[in-house]
Design an enzyme around this catalytic site. Structure first.
Site, PDB file in Angstrom:
ATOM      1  CD  GLN A 105      -3.477  -8.564 -19.438  1.00 51.06           C
ATOM      2  OE1 GLN A 105      -4.615  -9.007 -19.297  1.00 51.06           O
ATOM      3  NE2 GLN A 105      -3.099  -7.426 -18.876  1.00 51.06           N
ATOM      4  N   PRO A 132      -3.637  -1.435 -18.085  1.00 52.28           N
ATOM      5  CG  PRO A 132      -2.625  -3.465 -17.575  1.00 52.28           C
ATOM      6  CD  PRO A 132      -3.685  -2.859 -18.437  1.00 52.28           C
ATOM      7  CE1 TYR A 295      -5.799  -1.268  -9.968  1.00 54.29           C
ATOM      8  CE2 TYR A 295      -3.864  -0.808  -8.626  1.00 54.29           C
ATOM      9  CZ  TYR A 295      -5.186  -0.571  -8.952  1.00 54.29           C
ATOM     10  OH  TYR A 295      -5.899   0.363  -8.247  1.00 54.29           O
ATOM     11  CG  MET A 296       1.643  -8.542 -10.833  1.00 55.32           C
ATOM     12  SD  MET A 296       1.937  -8.548 -12.617  1.00 55.32           S
ATOM     13  CE  MET A 296       2.186  -6.804 -12.923  1.00 55.32           C
ATOM     14  CD  GLN A 297      -5.559  -9.753  -7.012  1.00 49.54           C
ATOM     15  OE1 GLN A 297      -6.733 -10.067  -7.072  1.00 49.54           O
ATOM     16  NE2 GLN A 297      -4.991  -9.412  -5.851  1.00 49.54           N
ATOM     17  CG  ASP A 298      -5.645  -9.395 -13.637  1.00 46.79           C
ATOM     18  OD1 ASP A 298      -5.049  -8.532 -12.970  1.00 46.79           O
ATOM     19  OD2 ASP A 298      -5.910  -9.256 -14.842  1.00 46.79           O
ATOM     20  CD  GLN A 299      -1.019  -7.494 -15.878  1.00 49.37           C
ATOM     21  OE1 GLN A 299      -0.135  -7.593 -16.738  1.00 49.37           O
ATOM     22  NE2 GLN A 299      -1.246  -6.364 -15.234  1.00 49.37           N
ATOM     23  CG  HIS A 321     -10.143  -7.881 -14.033  1.00 47.54           C
ATOM     24  ND1 HIS A 321     -10.867  -6.834 -13.532  1.00 47.54           N
ATOM     25  CD2 HIS A 321     -10.098  -7.697 -15.373  1.00 47.54           C
ATOM     26  CE1 HIS A 321     -11.248  -6.048 -14.531  1.00 47.54           C
ATOM     27  NE2 HIS A 321     -10.789  -6.547 -15.659  1.00 47.54           N
TER      28      HIS A 321
END
Length: 361
Positions: A105, A132, A295-299, A321
């Protein structure tokens, strides 16, 4: 270097874990801006750099030939001055169950701005707590990054679990000239729900079967006619030496939305509980018709900040996050994120990106 030349990031902000450090260092490398991160992981039981943070920091140091102060275990303050992004083959041996995906990441957005393709081989944990799972990176992150015109190839050689790790993965990254603005606003309709339930080591295949049956039962309870294909896998001793179990489920829509949810077995492994946990998370995302899961929004924040044009993301309530990632991105890039609550528990996040171009191409 003069103290005023550093952009200072407070690592205790909101989430107070490794998020601020990871994003600050990645953006520092891409933008060529020296950064100072203080109060690192201040809200964790053992503050300061963890082993995982150390490996990620040292990796970015190598990728950018950076000058670093404070890269020692438990350090709560780091100064990082990057130079040129160098494409190469990099290897990280964590010798622990440190998360491979969190190390990726940090490095992935940086390597997208290299001059040529790069390869990153990491040993550690593929499926560990508070990170993840590798399946989520393959099945959810990859299709979401394609909205920005970016991608990667991730191969799993061996799976690794807590406490010994011993997983091994290979990440291949092709650079991009720029990142396109990502649009995640139209939900469409569900056309496929799929996933994988696995077990390894001494754990019987029945655990994976229990995960599958429970997840499918929950999906079909709400949508009786919905196709739901979940593969069950018992990893061989050659590919996974220790005990481990988990499930990752994804939902694909006609508008190109890909949502994911997962659950990981710990000391006491109950396949029914794991299957129920993952499927209930996923069904909640589907019911709200969000386009980016929790779980994807911060990435995606770092990619939205760097993109050319206006990115839009319809998601659920922002996690700590994500709010931390927005704070770091705004401070380092100068862009602004607009966050607006919508009916039905949705949140629309909009950002006019920096328009960062790859100077190495």
């Amino acid at each position: 270097m003069n103290a005023k030349d550093f952009v200072e990031i407070d690592g205790s902000y909101l989430e107070g874990g490794g998020q601020a450090l990871r994003n600050a260092l990645s953006l520092s490398c891409i933008l060529g801006k020296p950064v100072r991160v203080v109060k690192i992981r201040a809200n964790r039981p053992n503050p300061g750099l963890s082993i995982q943070n150390m490996h990620g920091l040292d990796l970015l140091r190598d990728i950018t030939n950076a000058d670093v102060v404070g890269n020692v275990l438990c350090s709560t303050r780091v100064e990082f001055t990057p130079h040129t992004i160098l494409d190469n083959t990099y290897r990280v041996e964590t010798c622990t169950a440190a998360s491979i995906t969190l190390i990726y990441q940090m490095a992935l957005p940086v390597l997208l701005f290299a001059g040529h393709s790069s390869r990153l081989i990491v040993t550690g944990g593929t499926n560990v707590a508070f990170a993840p799972p590798v399946e989520y990176m393959q099945q959810v992150l990859l299709p979401n990054l394609k909205h920005f015109g970016a991608g990667f190839d991730l191969k799993v050689q061996n799976y690794g679990f807590y406490p010994r790790g011993r997983g091994n993965c290979q990440l291949d990254v092709q650079p991009v000239a720029k990142l396109n603005a990502g649009q995640f606003i139209d939900f469409g309709r569900i056309n496929l729900i799929s996933g994988v339930a696995f077990c390894a080591g001494c754990l019987p295949i029945n655990i994976a079967i229990d995960m599958k049956k429970t997840a499918q039962r929950e999906i079909h309870r709400l949508w009786p006619e919905q196709e739901c294909t979940i593969e069950t896998v018992k990893h061989s001793r050659e590919r996974a030496q220790d005990n481990g179990a988990g499930i990752t489920i994804t939902a694909n829509t006609t508008a190109g939305v890909v949502l994911g949810a997962s659950a990981l077995g710990k000391k006491r492994i109950d396949g029914y509980v794991l299957g129920s946990k993952a499927s209930c998370q996923l069904t909640e995302f589907i019911r709200k018709e969000i386009c980016v899961d929790d779980y994807m929004q911060d990435q995606l924040i770092i990619y939205m900040a760097l993109a050319v044009g206006r990115s839009r993301m319809r998601t659920g309530r922002l996690t700590k996050h994500t709010r931390t990632a927005i704070h770091v991105a705004e401070k380092l890039t100068g862009v602004k994120f607009d966050v607006a609550a919508e009916p039905g528990g949705q949140t629309l996040v909009t950002c006019e990106g920096l328009g960062q171009l790859n100077k190495m191409l």
